[in-house]
Enzyme design. Structure first.
Site, PDB file in Angstrom:
ATOM      1  N   ARG A  21       0.815  -1.211   0.000  1.00  0.00           N
ATOM      2  CA  ARG A  21       0.000   0.000   0.000  1.00  0.00           C
ATOM      3  C   ARG A  21       0.847   1.259   0.000  1.00  0.00           C
ATOM      4  O   ARG A  21       0.499   2.266  -0.631  1.00  0.00           O
ATOM      5  CB  ARG A  21      -0.923  -0.026   1.240  1.00  0.00           C
ATOM      6  CG  ARG A  21      -1.742   1.232   1.460  1.00  0.00           C
ATOM      7  CD  ARG A  21      -2.631   1.078   2.690  1.00  0.00           C
ATOM      8  NE  ARG A  21      -1.870   0.807   3.890  1.00  0.00           N
ATOM      9  CZ  ARG A  21      -1.294   1.740   4.648  1.00  0.00           C
ATOM     10  NH1 ARG A  21      -1.394   3.017   4.307  1.00  0.00           N
ATOM     11  NH2 ARG A  21      -0.630   1.421   5.740  1.00  0.00           N
ATOM     12  N   ARG A 135     -10.071 -16.646  29.215  1.00  0.00           N
ATOM     13  CA  ARG A 135     -10.648 -15.579  28.387  1.00  0.00           C
ATOM     14  C   ARG A 135     -10.065 -14.216  28.762  1.00  0.00           C
ATOM     15  O   ARG A 135     -10.745 -13.194  28.661  1.00  0.00           O
ATOM     16  CB  ARG A 135     -12.169 -15.569  28.531  1.00  0.00           C
ATOM     17  CG  ARG A 135     -12.821 -16.888  28.139  1.00  0.00           C
ATOM     18  CD  ARG A 135     -14.313 -16.864  28.381  1.00  0.00           C
ATOM     19  NE  ARG A 135     -14.920 -18.169  28.127  1.00  0.00           N
ATOM     20  CZ  ARG A 135     -16.216 -18.457  28.292  1.00  0.00           C
ATOM     21  NH1 ARG A 135     -17.034 -17.505  28.737  1.00  0.00           N
ATOM     22  NH2 ARG A 135     -16.686 -19.663  28.038  1.00  0.00           N
ATOM     23  N   CYS A 154      -2.786  -2.601  13.886  1.00  0.00           N
ATOM     24  CA  CYS A 154      -1.725  -3.545  13.485  1.00  0.00           C
ATOM     25  C   CYS A 154      -1.571  -4.612  14.568  1.00  0.00           C
ATOM     26  O   CYS A 154      -1.594  -5.801  14.278  1.00  0.00           O
ATOM     27  CB  CYS A 154      -0.416  -2.813  13.253  1.00  0.00           C
ATOM     28  SG  CYS A 154      -0.464  -1.702  11.840  1.00  0.00           S
TER      29      CYS A 154
END
Length: 282
Positions: A21, A135, A154
């Protein structure tokens, strides 16, 4: 940090070039970096790490902010190019707005009914009450809101693990700018590990990072070669203000200057080579 330098060398010497990109990169898919906090704080020593900016950005994330003006007040400019990018300015709701980026997802994830979930606070509470919970996870990758972010995350998701009074942290990062971004990310998550460990009366143990698309921009090749020519030094130690016991203690709205960041956290005995300048690609 020798494993980081080894990965830089592997990418430079053995990997293929790819378009992207914002420039041509040379990269590899999926590598793991591991750091034991007992061996020192994982700050790069083959170039200077901007630790105050690392800490300011992390406090900003952990406070749930999306206001670049607050970061700038703390002496951190790493999000300014995104805040002022032509693709984002029409979407910004106020000057400095970065949208529903990392900290907003961590602290104010939207439910379908419009209420929000404070993922980070929930995880800290769980570590205290049920450290064996599987979790202990916080995610920033919200497909329904990616277009409402100046930059999609990211470093996407992280998980804590507790055993024998020790706290570890694993983070997955989808896109990894090996020269500029990854040293920052390593230090940021190591700092988070230490902070959450102090908040939960545990010992910071191991940081593990799984890097997805790990790449070096062609524009950074000279800088990387200079860094690889340098000999690593001993790792520094981290000092954390003992007053940090909750998320409220690192609220960026209460930190009024760059110096205020270093009143909360700082590196001790940090020996390093000089900084290496390279262009940040937005």
């Amino acid at each position: 940090m020798k494993n980081y330098n080894s990965l830089l060398k592997e990418i430079m010497e053995t990997c293929s070039d790819r378009g992207g990109r914002n420039g041509t990169t040379r990269g590899v898919f999926t590598r793991e970096l591991r750091y034991k906090m007992s061996e020192g704080f994982p700050a790069t020593t083959t170039k200077k790490l901007a630790f105050r900016s690392v800490a300011a950005e992390l406090f900003w994330f952990m406070s749930g902010s999306n206001d670049n003006k607050i970061l700038q007040r703390l002496g951190c400019e790493i999000w300014t190019a995104n805040a002022e990018a032509d693709y984002w300015k029409p979407k910004a709701k106020f000057e400095g707005d970065l949208g529903r980026v990392y900290g907003v997802q961590w602290r104010y994830w939207k439910r379908p009914d419009g209420t929000t979930v404070d993922q980070l606070q929930q995880v800290i509470n769980k570590i205290k009450k049920d450290p064996n919970d599987r979790r202990l996870i916080v995610t920033a990758w919200n497909p329904g809101e990616l277009e409402e972010m100046a930059l999609p995350p990211c470093h996407m998701i992280f998980q804590f693990f507790v055993t024998n009074g020790k706290l570890s942290l694993h983070m997955f990062q989808r896109s990894c700018d090996m020269f500029l971004g990854v040293p920052f990310n390593i230090a940021s998550y190591a700092l988070m590990l230490h902070i959450v460990a102090q908040m939960t009366d545990l010992e910071a143990d191991e940081l593990i990072l799984t890097l997805g698309d790990a790449h070096i921009y062609h524009d950074h090749f000279d800088a990387v070669n200079e860094q690889l020519s340098r000999e690593p030094m001993a790792l520094p130690k981290l000092w954390i203000n003992p007053s940090i016991r909750s998320l409220a203690d690192i609220d960026v709205t209460k930190i009024t200057s760059p110096e205020g960041v270093l009143e909360l956290v700082r590196l001790e005995n940090y020996q390093h080579h000089s900084a290496i300048k390279a262009k940040m690609l937005v």
